[in-house]
Design a protein around this motif. Structure first.
Motif, short mmCIF file in Angstrom:
data_model
loop_
_atom_site.label_atom_id
_atom_site.label_comp_id
_atom_site.label_asym_id
_atom_site.label_seq_id
_atom_site.Cartn_x
_atom_site.Cartn_y
_atom_site.Cartn_z
N SER A 32 0.84 -1.11 -0.09
CA SER A 32 0.05 0.12 0.13
C SER A 32 0.76 1.15 -0.32
N ASN A 33 2.23 0.78 0.58
CA ASN A 33 2.83 2.34 0.22
C ASN A 33 3.07 3.19 1.27
N GLN A 34 2.45 2.69 2.45
CA GLN A 34 1.51 3.61 3.89
C GLN A 34 1.93 3.67 5.19
N PHE A 35 3.55 2.05 5.45
CA PHE A 35 3.58 1.98 6.48
C PHE A 35 5.61 0.90 5.47
N ILE A 36 6.45 1.40 6.20
CA ILE A 36 7.76 0.72 6.68
C ILE A 36 7.09 -0.37 7.55
N ALA A 37 7.66 -1.80 7.13
CA ALA A 37 7.88 -2.52 8.16
C ALA A 37 9.01 -3.09 8.72
N ILE A 38 9.44 -2.86 9.71
CA ILE A 38 10.91 -4.04 9.83
C ILE A 38 10.61 -5.84 10.02
N GLY A 39 11.02 -6.89 9.31
CA GLY A 39 10.28 -8.04 10.30
C GLY A 39 12.24 -8.35 10.91
N GLN A 92 7.87 -5.09 13.13
CA GLN A 92 7.45 -3.60 14.10
C GLN A 92 6.98 -2.50 12.84
N VAL A 93 6.05 -1.71 12.39
CA VAL A 93 5.90 -0.98 11.32
C VAL A 93 5.59 0.56 11.57
N LEU A 94 5.63 1.51 11.05
CA LEU A 94 6.00 3.03 10.78
C LEU A 94 4.65 3.38 10.16
N SER A 95 4.46 4.40 10.17
CA SER A 95 4.02 5.40 8.76
C SER A 95 4.64 5.96 8.03
N ALA A 96 5.01 5.39 6.53
CA ALA A 96 5.71 5.78 5.75
C ALA A 96 6.00 7.17 5.81
#
Length: 173
Positions: free
Chosen positions: A110-117, A127-131
Motif C-alpha cells: 500500500s506504500n503506507q507503512f515501512i516494516a522491520i521484520g 514492527q511498523v511505521l507510517s511511511a
C-alpha cells in the motif's frame, strides 16, 4: 572488477532518485549508492556493508536499510539515512541481538507503512511505521513467540495477517 553484482534498485516515490547497491567482492556485502534520475549525477554518500536493499519513506529523502555483521555477514541492524547527510551520522533504528535471527526492512504494498521484520527458522516478528512519518517510532505488531510465524500485508485501513497460530498447518488469515 572480477565480480560485479547490482542489487536493490529502488526508486524514490517522486521518481527522481534511485537507490541501488553494488557488490564487487562477491560476498553479498553491498555498497548502497544514490543517483539523481533527472540530472544523472551520483550523490556523494556511499553506505558500505549493507544487505543491498533499501526502503524510501514518502518524504523522498529518508531511506531505511539493513547493515550486516562484517564477520558473520548476518543482517542484524536497521539504519535510517537522510539523503545529503554523511552516512557516519545515520541513526540505528533496530538491532537484532539474537544471532539465530536475521532482520530486514520493507515497504507494504500500500506504500503506507515501512516494516522491520525479524525471522528465524520458525518464528517471525514485525514492527511498523507510517511511511509519511519517518521520524516516528516503530510499533511492534506481535511480540516474538517461539514457533509463531506470521506475515503482514496492509490494504485500506487494515493490516491482514496470515499466521500459523493455533497450529494452523497451512496458515490462516
Amino acid at each position: 572488477h572480477e565480480s560485479y553484482r547490482l542489487g536493490g534498485l529502488n526508486v524514490s516515490p517522486d521518481n527522481k532518485i534511485a537507490a541501488f547497491a553494488v557488490d564487487t567482492i562477491s560476498r553479498r556485502q553491498y555498497v548502497l549508492q544514490f543517483k539523481n534520475l533527472e540530472t544523472g549525477e551520483f550523490y556523494p554518500e556511499k553506505i558500505e556493508n549493507t544487505s543491498g536493499s533499501s526502503v524510501w519513506a514518502n518524504d523522498n529523502k529518508t531511506v531505511f536499510y539493513t547493515k550486516k555483521n562484517a564477520t558473520t555477514l548476518r543482517a542484524e541492524r536497521i539504519f535510517k539515512h537522510v539523503l545529503g547527510n554523511d552516512p557516519s551520522n545515520d541513526v540505528e533504528i533496530f538491532y537484532e541481538a539474537d544471532d539465530t535471527y536475521s532482520t530486514y526492512v520493507f515497504k507494504t504494498k500500500s506504500n503506507q507503512f515501512i516494516a522491520i521484520g525479524s525471522s528465524s527458522t520458525l518464528t517471525t516478528e514485525y514492527q511498523v511505521l507510517s511511511a509519511n512519518n519517518p521520524n516516528d517510532k516503530f510499533r511492534l505488531v506481535q511480540p516474538r513467540v517461539k514457533g509463531l510465524e506470521y506475515h503482514i500485508s496492509h490494504f485500506g485501513d487494515h493490516f491482514y495477517i496470515y499466521t500459523n497460530k493455533d497450529k494452523a498447518s497451512n496458515f490462516k488469515l
